[in-house]
Design a protein around this motif. Structure first.
Motif, mmCIF file in Angstrom:
data_model
loop_
_atom_site.group_PDB
_atom_site.id
_atom_site.type_symbol
_atom_site.label_atom_id
_atom_site.label_comp_id
_atom_site.label_asym_id
_atom_site.label_seq_id
_atom_site.Cartn_x
_atom_site.Cartn_y
_atom_site.Cartn_z
ATOM 1 N N ARG A 213 29.510 -15.392 5.014
ATOM 2 C CA ARG A 213 28.189 -14.890 4.609
ATOM 3 C C ARG A 213 27.886 -15.269 3.164
ATOM 4 O O ARG A 213 26.763 -15.638 2.824
ATOM 5 N N ILE A 214 28.896 -15.203 2.294
ATOM 6 C CA ILE A 214 28.701 -15.610 0.895
ATOM 7 C C ILE A 214 28.318 -17.084 0.829
ATOM 8 O O ILE A 214 27.425 -17.475 0.082
ATOM 9 N N ALA A 215 28.984 -17.919 1.612
ATOM 10 C CA ALA A 215 28.673 -19.356 1.632
ATOM 11 C C ALA A 215 27.226 -19.585 2.067
ATOM 12 O O ALA A 215 26.525 -20.418 1.469
ATOM 13 N N ARG A 216 26.758 -18.831 3.064
ATOM 14 C CA ARG A 216 25.356 -18.971 3.501
ATOM 15 C C ARG A 216 24.399 -18.524 2.404
ATOM 16 O O ARG A 216 23.365 -19.152 2.179
ATOM 17 N N GLU A 217 24.721 -17.448 1.715
ATOM 18 C CA GLU A 217 23.863 -16.955 0.630
ATOM 19 C C GLU A 217 23.789 -17.965 -0.507
ATOM 20 O O GLU A 217 22.737 -18.145 -1.112
ATOM 21 N N MET A 218 24.911 -18.638 -0.814
ATOM 22 C CA MET A 218 24.928 -19.627 -1.899
ATOM 23 C C MET A 218 24.080 -20.844 -1.547
ATOM 24 O O MET A 218 23.488 -21.452 -2.431
#
Length: 114
Positions: free
Chosen positions: A84-89
């Motif tokens: 999810r962090i990777a998608r947000e970045m």
């Protein structure tokens, strides 16, 4: 007036340290107003992820404080939070990512009502 993101993150890290948890900035975002995501690792392979609460969680048009909401529920595999962090970045490269390691799963954040 709202605190700058960098100041809020520094205060969060300090608070976690005072409470006996370990916290670190994994990614530095925009100093002034970068969105803040907080990953809480329970050191057993599970994690929770918290992100900015939606504007609808605030009564006023411009919030004077920061509130967070659950993005990835506690007890999920750490890989879910990392994905999810990777998608947000990809969506917003100016985000802050703070990781807290705490066996009790404490996040030290003000959560918005669900």
């Amino acid at each position: 007036m709202r605190l700058k993101s960098a100041i809020f993150v520094a205060a969060l890290i300090r608070r976690a340290a005072v409470e006996g948890a370990y916290a670190v900035v994994v990614r530095r975002g925009a100093e002034e107003a970068g969105a803040i995501f907080v990953k809480v690792s329970r050191l057993d392979g599970t994690a929770a992820l918290y992100g900015p609460a939606p504007q609808t969680a605030f009564d006023e048009s411009y919030p004077s404080d920061r509130k967070f909401s659950v993005v990835v529920e506690a007890g999920r595999p750490e890989a879910d939070a990392d994905a999810r962090i990777a998608r947000e970045m990809k969506f917003d490269p100016d985000i802050f990512v703070v990781e807290i390691e705490d066996r009790a799963g404490r996040h030290f954040l003000d959560l918005a009502a669900p």
